[in-house]
Each structure stands twice: as structure tokens, then as C-alpha cells.
Design an enzyme around this catalytic site. Structure first.
Site, short mmCIF file in Angstrom:
data_model
loop_
_atom_site.label_atom_id
_atom_site.label_comp_id
_atom_site.label_asym_id
_atom_site.label_seq_id
_atom_site.Cartn_x
_atom_site.Cartn_y
_atom_site.Cartn_z
N LYS A 3 -19.61 25.97 77.03
CA LYS A 3 -20.03 27.18 77.74
C LYS A 3 -18.89 27.81 78.54
O LYS A 3 -18.82 29.03 78.68
CB LYS A 3 -21.23 26.88 78.66
N PHE A 4 -18.00 26.98 79.08
CA PHE A 4 -16.86 27.53 79.83
C PHE A 4 -15.72 27.92 78.90
O PHE A 4 -15.29 29.08 78.87
CB PHE A 4 -16.37 26.54 80.89
N VAL A 124 -12.07 15.90 90.04
CA VAL A 124 -13.26 16.10 90.86
C VAL A 124 -13.77 14.71 91.25
O VAL A 124 -13.86 13.81 90.39
CB VAL A 124 -14.34 16.89 90.08
N ARG A 132 -20.27 21.54 87.30
CA ARG A 132 -19.52 22.75 86.89
C ARG A 132 -18.52 23.22 87.95
O ARG A 132 -18.24 24.41 88.06
CB ARG A 132 -20.49 23.89 86.52
N LEU A 372 3.45 15.05 82.55
CA LEU A 372 3.34 13.83 83.36
C LEU A 372 1.89 13.34 83.46
O LEU A 372 0.99 14.13 83.46
CB LEU A 372 3.88 14.13 84.76
S1 NHW Z 1 -6.18 15.81 81.83
C1 NHW Z 1 -6.91 14.89 83.15
C2 NHW Z 1 -8.14 15.55 83.70
N1 NHW Z 1 -8.69 14.77 84.78
C3 NHW Z 1 -9.46 13.68 84.62
O1 NHW Z 1 -9.81 13.30 83.52
C4 NHW Z 1 -9.83 12.93 85.89
C5 NHW Z 1 -11.20 12.31 85.84
N2 NHW Z 1 -12.20 13.33 85.56
C6 NHW Z 1 -12.57 14.31 86.43
O2 NHW Z 1 -12.06 14.41 87.54
C7 NHW Z 1 -4.73 16.53 82.64
C8 NHW Z 1 -13.61 15.31 85.95
O3 NHW Z 1 -14.32 14.72 84.89
C9 NHW Z 1 -12.99 16.65 85.51
C10 NHW Z 1 -14.11 17.53 84.91
C11 NHW Z 1 -12.41 17.36 86.71
C12 NHW Z 1 -11.93 16.46 84.43
N3 NHW Z 1 -9.32 19.82 81.11
O4 NHW Z 1 -17.11 20.30 86.51
P1 NHW Z 1 -17.68 19.96 85.18
C13 NHW Z 1 -5.15 17.80 83.36
O5 NHW Z 1 -5.34 17.77 84.56
C14 NHW Z 1 -14.34 20.96 80.99
C15 NHW Z 1 -9.94 21.01 81.00
O6 NHW Z 1 -19.16 20.00 85.09
P2 NHW Z 1 -16.62 17.30 85.51
C16 NHW Z 1 -5.28 19.04 82.55
C17 NHW Z 1 -15.48 20.58 80.07
O7 NHW Z 1 -15.09 20.72 78.72
N4 NHW Z 1 -11.28 21.17 80.98
O8 NHW Z 1 -17.15 18.55 84.66
C18 NHW Z 1 -6.01 20.15 83.28
C19 NHW Z 1 -16.56 21.54 80.50
O9 NHW Z 1 -16.31 22.84 79.97
P3 NHW Z 1 -17.13 23.30 78.65
C20 NHW Z 1 -12.02 20.06 81.09
O10 NHW Z 1 -16.62 16.13 84.63
C21 NHW Z 1 -6.01 21.41 82.45
C22 NHW Z 1 -16.32 21.66 82.01
O11 NHW Z 1 -14.97 21.17 82.24
C23 NHW Z 1 -11.44 18.79 81.21
O12 NHW Z 1 -17.35 17.21 86.80
C24 NHW Z 1 -6.84 22.50 83.07
C25 NHW Z 1 -17.29 20.79 82.77
O13 NHW Z 1 -17.03 20.95 84.13
C26 NHW Z 1 -10.04 18.70 81.21
N5 NHW Z 1 -9.41 17.52 81.31
O14 NHW Z 1 -15.11 17.69 85.86
C27 NHW Z 1 -6.76 23.78 82.29
N6 NHW Z 1 -12.43 17.88 81.32
O15 NHW Z 1 -16.59 24.63 78.25
C28 NHW Z 1 -5.48 24.52 82.63
C29 NHW Z 1 -13.58 18.56 81.26
O16 NHW Z 1 -16.89 22.23 77.62
C30 NHW Z 1 -5.49 25.88 81.96
N7 NHW Z 1 -13.35 19.88 81.12
O17 NHW Z 1 -18.58 23.36 79.05
C31 NHW Z 1 -4.23 26.67 82.29
C32 NHW Z 1 -4.23 27.22 83.69
C33 NHW Z 1 -3.04 28.11 83.96
C34 NHW Z 1 -3.15 29.41 83.13
C35 NHW Z 1 -1.93 30.35 83.35
C36 NHW Z 1 -1.91 31.67 82.51
C1 EN5 Z 2 -2.27 14.38 81.45
N1 EN5 Z 2 -0.86 14.60 81.64
O1 EN5 Z 2 -6.75 5.80 77.55
C2 EN5 Z 2 -2.59 12.98 81.01
N2 EN5 Z 2 -4.72 4.99 77.93
O2 EN5 Z 2 -3.58 4.07 74.63
C3 EN5 Z 2 -4.08 12.73 81.05
N3 EN5 Z 2 -4.86 1.82 76.34
O3 EN5 Z 2 -3.57 2.52 78.02
C4 EN5 Z 2 -4.66 12.24 79.76
N4 EN5 Z 2 -9.65 0.39 76.83
O4 EN5 Z 2 -4.50 0.55 74.07
C5 EN5 Z 2 -4.59 10.76 79.63
N5 EN5 Z 2 -3.81 -1.37 74.97
C6 EN5 Z 2 -5.28 10.20 78.44
C7 EN5 Z 2 -5.09 8.69 78.38
C8 EN5 Z 2 -6.00 7.95 79.34
C9 EN5 Z 2 -5.63 6.50 79.53
C10 EN5 Z 2 -5.75 5.73 78.25
C11 EN5 Z 2 -4.68 4.20 76.73
C12 EN5 Z 2 -3.64 4.80 75.79
C13 EN5 Z 2 -4.32 2.75 77.09
C14 EN5 Z 2 -4.48 0.41 76.46
C15 EN5 Z 2 -5.47 -0.37 77.27
C16 EN5 Z 2 -6.85 -0.37 76.67
C17 EN5 Z 2 -7.83 -1.10 77.54
C18 EN5 Z 2 -9.22 -0.96 76.97
C19 EN5 Z 2 -4.28 -0.14 75.06
C20 EN5 Z 2 -3.43 -2.00 73.75
C21 EN5 Z 2 -1.95 -2.38 73.85
C22 EN5 Z 2 -1.48 -3.22 72.68
C23 EN5 Z 2 -0.15 -3.88 73.05
C24 EN5 Z 2 0.35 -4.73 71.92
C25 EN5 Z 2 0.46 -3.94 70.64
C26 EN5 Z 2 -0.84 -3.24 70.28
C27 EN5 Z 2 -1.32 -2.40 71.41
#
Ligand code: NHW
Ligand code: EN5
Length: 372
Positions: A3-4, A124, A132, A372
Site C-alpha cells: 500500500k505504501f 521503529v 504504519r 553499511l
Molecule cells: S534495511 C533495515 C531496516 N530496519 C530494520 O529492519 C530494523 C528492524 N525493523 C524495524 O525497525 C536498511 C521495522 O520493522 C521497520 C518497519 C522500521 C523496518 N525499507 O511502520 P510499518 C535501511 O534502513 C515497509 C523500506 O507498519 P514496521 C533501509 C513495508 O514494506 N520499507 O512497519 C531504509 C510496508 O510498506 P508496504 C520497509 O515493521 C530504506 C511499510 O514499511 C522496510 O513497524 C528506506 C510498513 O510500515 C525497509 N527495510 O516498520 C527507504 N521494512 O508498501 C529510503 C518495511 O509494503 C528511500 N518496509 O505496505 C529513499 C529516501 C531518500 C530519497 C531521496 C530522493
Molecule cells: C542495510 N545496510 O540475516 C543492511 N545475516 O547470512 C540491513 N547468517 O549472519 C539488511 N539464522 O548464515 C541486513 N551463518 C540483512 C541481513 C540481516 C542479518 C542476517 C545473515 C547473513 C547471517 C548467519 C547466522 C545464521 C543464524 C541463524 C549464517 C552460517 C555461517 C556458515 C559459516 C561456515 C560456512 C557456511 C556458512
């Protein structure tokens, strides 16, 4: 379904394979006077803040939010634990804007509950998920980027969103196999004993390449030439100048390590390798609380074979007590991963572009970008 993201200028799933759509920007820039001037509305309990990451107190708050609520693996055994020094480095490259370091607080308690920067560290608090909030945060950061007259961005995520330009595989090279097995990061292979496993991953005590040394400030011009030339061969890559190289690649303890090969005869810098430090918290383990991980960053080889260069990188990482060396299958990494005993992980990393359409998905080896 999304939706987003369906409302955003990104490649849409329904458009995959439609060759009538042009490659390039999806929306044209608008005059800055037409960019929304006020912040987006948050639900009533919350307020926006702009974070001063140089303030000890703010940096602590961001660090703690991420340390408890940022990315985990799919079995919730490990959580990224970016250090404060790392965050300061990551968030203040040349040309950064403080307005892009956006926090969300609870008005009443002032507690920091969410964070986003330009393209990374979207987080978040676990107790506020699926309300959302993320779409509002992404729209707000986009608005603030637009106010600086920038209209495209690249970002990565472990989840599938509309629509990846490439999907990469994480690979892992055990440096401390006993600990990795103890904490459940890896498993003892079939028909393998612990002592055979330790022997399998053993590395030399010291590096083998003559002229291999740490990068220093006076190397910035030579490293910039080397990297610029190398990155020009990829479809998507950063355009580093000397200031960027100084910021992103000059060594900083426990943040970024960079090594190069200076020919002992000619003193020419011919090869370069680097890795960043990103520990993970080990969730609920008796004996260990952190996993010390190195992540391959930018590597360039012109004379020393890449395989030998990366083997030296593994040796220094082992000397510095890292438990594991991680790499993606980007750039030419495929050429050394298997041979240097990396194994595929259970995680993938998807690459995305904001407001730019490409016709065909890229191969990981066409990517010259590591975030990163
Ligand atoms: S990836 C790491 C992201 N962070 C985490 O995974 C941390 C743990 N999770 C959380 O904190 C690296 C929450 O689950 C987050 C979502 C905050 C992820 N990227 O608030 P709602 C980055 O930081 C969409 C983008 O209800 P939530 C990259 C999802 O598809 N969108 O969910 C950041 C849905 O949309 P949809 C993501 O779980 C890039 C909506 O969020 C996403 O409470 C940002 C749901 O929102 C993700 N990783 O919070 C974009 N994960 O359309 C930068 C989920 O599917 C764009 N969603 O309904 C560029 C900006 C600059 C532009 C300049 C021109
Ligand atoms: C935005 N800049 O899943 C980055 N890590 O494989 C955000 N697995 O560490 C996005 N589940 O396979 C990040 N061990 C997305 C990645 C999120 C973190 C993640 C994976 C990447 C990871 C490990 C541990 C799994 C634990 C159970 C894994 C296997 C290692 C093994 C070593 C010997 C040779 C075969 C592989």
C-alpha cells in the site's frame, strides 16, 4: 500488497518486463518552492526531532534504540550492534545534512522510539511496529532530501520491496569456528570434528604480500585514483572524490580498516582492501554476548591477485580477533569466496533505487556499491 511502496516512484512489480517504460528517473525534479515546506504529520503522541549525533546524550539514545530494535537474523539469534563511533562515522560523510538524521520521540516522555537517516538505519521500536510509522518516516526523509535538491537514492534491505535492482548473497568466512559453533552462528559440518574444523579454518600468523601495510593519510590521492578507476567498471557504484576516500577509507579503530600494497621497488600503490567493523549482539547466550564481525568493503587488485589480497585481509582480521569475516557476492568477490572457504549464509541483501528505473535486474557482480 504494498500500500505504501505502490505510491512511490520506484520500479513496480507489475511493470517488470514492460520494455515500453523508459530507463531513468521516474519523476522529474520539482522547483524547491513546490516541495512541501512543513513536516508530515505523525500520530498525536509523537514528535519529530533532528538528532545531533555529536551530542553524547543523543548519540547514546540513537545507539540504544538501534542496539535493542535494529536488524536481526531470521531466527532472532543475533542483532546488529553498530558502535557509537561507527554511527558518527556513518552519519557524517562529506556533504551530509544534519536535517537527515531524523528521530521520533514520545511527546510526553521524550523517549526516542524511531529513527531514520537518508537511506539507512530505519528503525521503529519493537513495541510500535506495524502501525504504519515507517511510511511516514520514509516520506519525511524524502521531503528533507528533496529540500536539498536531490532526487535519487540507493538503499539496501534484507526484505523484498518493490523492486530490487539486484539480489546479493551474504557469505561468511569463519575465523573463530569454535565460538561460531558454540553460539549457533554456524554448525559443525557432517562428518567433521571440532579439531578438524579448527584446522580447516587456520590461517598464517602474518600476511604474505610484500609491501602490504595499513593505509595512511598521504595515500589518499593514490587510493582515490585506484578506486575511481576500478569502480568505473560497474553499472552502479559511488563516485568517490578524495574527500570521500579520506572519510570512508582512512582507518579508524574499530570502525574501518584499510590496507594497501605499495610496491617495494617502485613505491606505486597497486592494490587495496578494506573492511568495516559491525559486531552483533548474541541474544540470550550463557557465555558470549557479542560476535565480532568484519564486513568486506571496497577491494581493488591490479597486481596482487585478489585471492591473495583477500587472504591477507583474513589474516589481519584474525590477528585483530574478529570471529567472522563477511562478504557479499558484489564486484569480483565471487572469484575468491569459495577458494578462501567462505560459505553462503542464510541472509540475502536486496539493492534498490529510489526514483530511477532500470530495465533489467543486475547481477551482483555488476554492483560496485557496498552500504553499511
Ligand atoms: S534495511 C533495515 C531496516 N530496519 C530494520 O529492519 C530494523 C528492524 N525493523 C524495524 O525497525 C536498511 C521495522 O520493522 C521497520 C518497519 C522500521 C523496518 N525499507 O511502520 P510499518 C535501511 O534502513 C515497509 C523500506 O507498519 P514496521 C533501509 C513495508 O514494506 N520499507 O512497519 C531504509 C510496508 O510498506 P508496504 C520497509 O515493521 C530504506 C511499510 O514499511 C522496510 O513497524 C528506506 C510498513 O510500515 C525497509 N527495510 O516498520 C527507504 N521494512 O508498501 C529510503 C518495511 O509494503 C528511500 N518496509 O505496505 C529513499 C529516501 C531518500 C530519497 C531521496 C530522493
Ligand atoms: C542495510 N545496510 O540475516 C543492511 N545475516 O547470512 C540491513 N547468517 O549472519 C539488511 N539464522 O548464515 C541486513 N551463518 C540483512 C541481513 C540481516 C542479518 C542476517 C545473515 C547473513 C547471517 C548467519 C547466522 C545464521 C543464524 C541463524 C549464517 C552460517 C555461517 C556458515 C559459516 C561456515 C560456512 C557456511 C556458512
Amino acid at each position: 500488497r504494498h500500500k505504501f511502496w505502490e505510491t512511490q516512484p520506484v520500479g513496480q512489480f507489475k511493470d517488470i518486463g514492460d520494455s515500453s517504460l523508459p530507463e531513468g528517473p521516474i519523476e522529474l525534479p520539482t522547483p524547491l518552492s513546490e516541495v512541501k515546506q512543513e513536516p508530515y504529520n505523525l500520530p498525536d503522541p509523537y514528535e519529530w526531532i533532528t538528532c545531533d549525533i555529536n551530542s553524547e546524550v543523543m548519540c547514546d539514545e540513537v545507539y540504544n534504540l538501534l542496539a535493542h530494535n535494529y536488524v536481526e537474523d531470521d531466527e532472532n539469534m543475533f542483532r546488529f550492534n553498530y558502535s557509537k563511533e561507527f554511527l558518527r562515522w556513518a552519519l557524517q560523510p562529506p556533504g551530509y545534512f544534519r536535517s537527515w538524521h531524523i528521530g521520533v520521540r514520545v511527546k510526553s516522555s521524550k523517549k526516542l522510539v524511531a529513527f531514520i537517516t537518508e537511506i539507512n538505519f530505519l528503525c521503529v521500536h519493537k513495541k510500535l511496529r506495524t502501525k504504519r510509522l515507517a511510511p511516514v518516516m520514509i516520506k519525511e526523509v524524502t521531503r528533507r532530501v528533496h529540500l536539498e535538491n536531490m532526487w535519487q537514492a540507493a538503499y539496501t534491505a534484507g526484505v523484498i520491496l518493490p523492486t530490487p535492482i539486484a539480489t546479493c548473497q551474504y557469505w561468511h568466512r569463519s575465523l573463530n569456528p569454535k565460538k561460531l559453533i558454540d553460539v549457533g552462528f554456524s554448525r559443525l559440518g557432517a562428518r567433521m570434528t571440532m579439531s578438524r574444523t579448527i584446522k580447516l579454518y587456520k590461517l598464517p600468523e602474518s600476511t604474505v604480500t610484500p609491501g602490504f601495510r595499513k593505509m595512511e593519510i598521504h595515500d589518499v590521492p593514490a587510493v582515490t585514483r585506484l578506486i575511481r578507476n576500478y569502480l568505473s567498471h560497474f553499472v552502479v557504484a559511488p563516485d568517490f572524490d578524495e574527500n570521500d576516500v579520506e572519510h570512508w577509507l582512512l582507518p579508524r579503530e574499530n570502525v574501518i580498516d584499510s590496507y594497501l600494497v605499495e610496491s617495494p621497488e617502485t613505491h606505486v600503490v597497486t592494490d587495496f582492501c578494506s573492511f568495516y567493523t559491525l559486531p552483533s549482539s548474541i541474544l540470550g547466550h550463557q557465555n558470549y554476548s557479542t560476535l565480532k564481525a568484519a564486513y568486506s568493503f571496497y577491494n581493488v587488485s591490479t597486481v596482487t591477485p585478489l585471492l591473495q589480497l583477500m587472504n591477507d585481509a583474513l589474516i589481519v582480521a584474525k590477528q585483530k580477533d574478529y570471529d567472522v569475516f563477511n562478504a557479499l557476492d558484489v564486484m569480483q568477490n565471487e572469484t575468491f569466496l569459495r577458494e578462501l572457504k567462505f560459505g553462503p549464509g542464510d541472509g540475502k541483501l536486496h539493492y534498490y533505487l529510489y526514483n530511477y528505473r532500470i530495465r533489467h535486474a543486475l547481477k551482483p557482480s555488476e554492483l560496485g556499491l557496498v552500504l553499511l
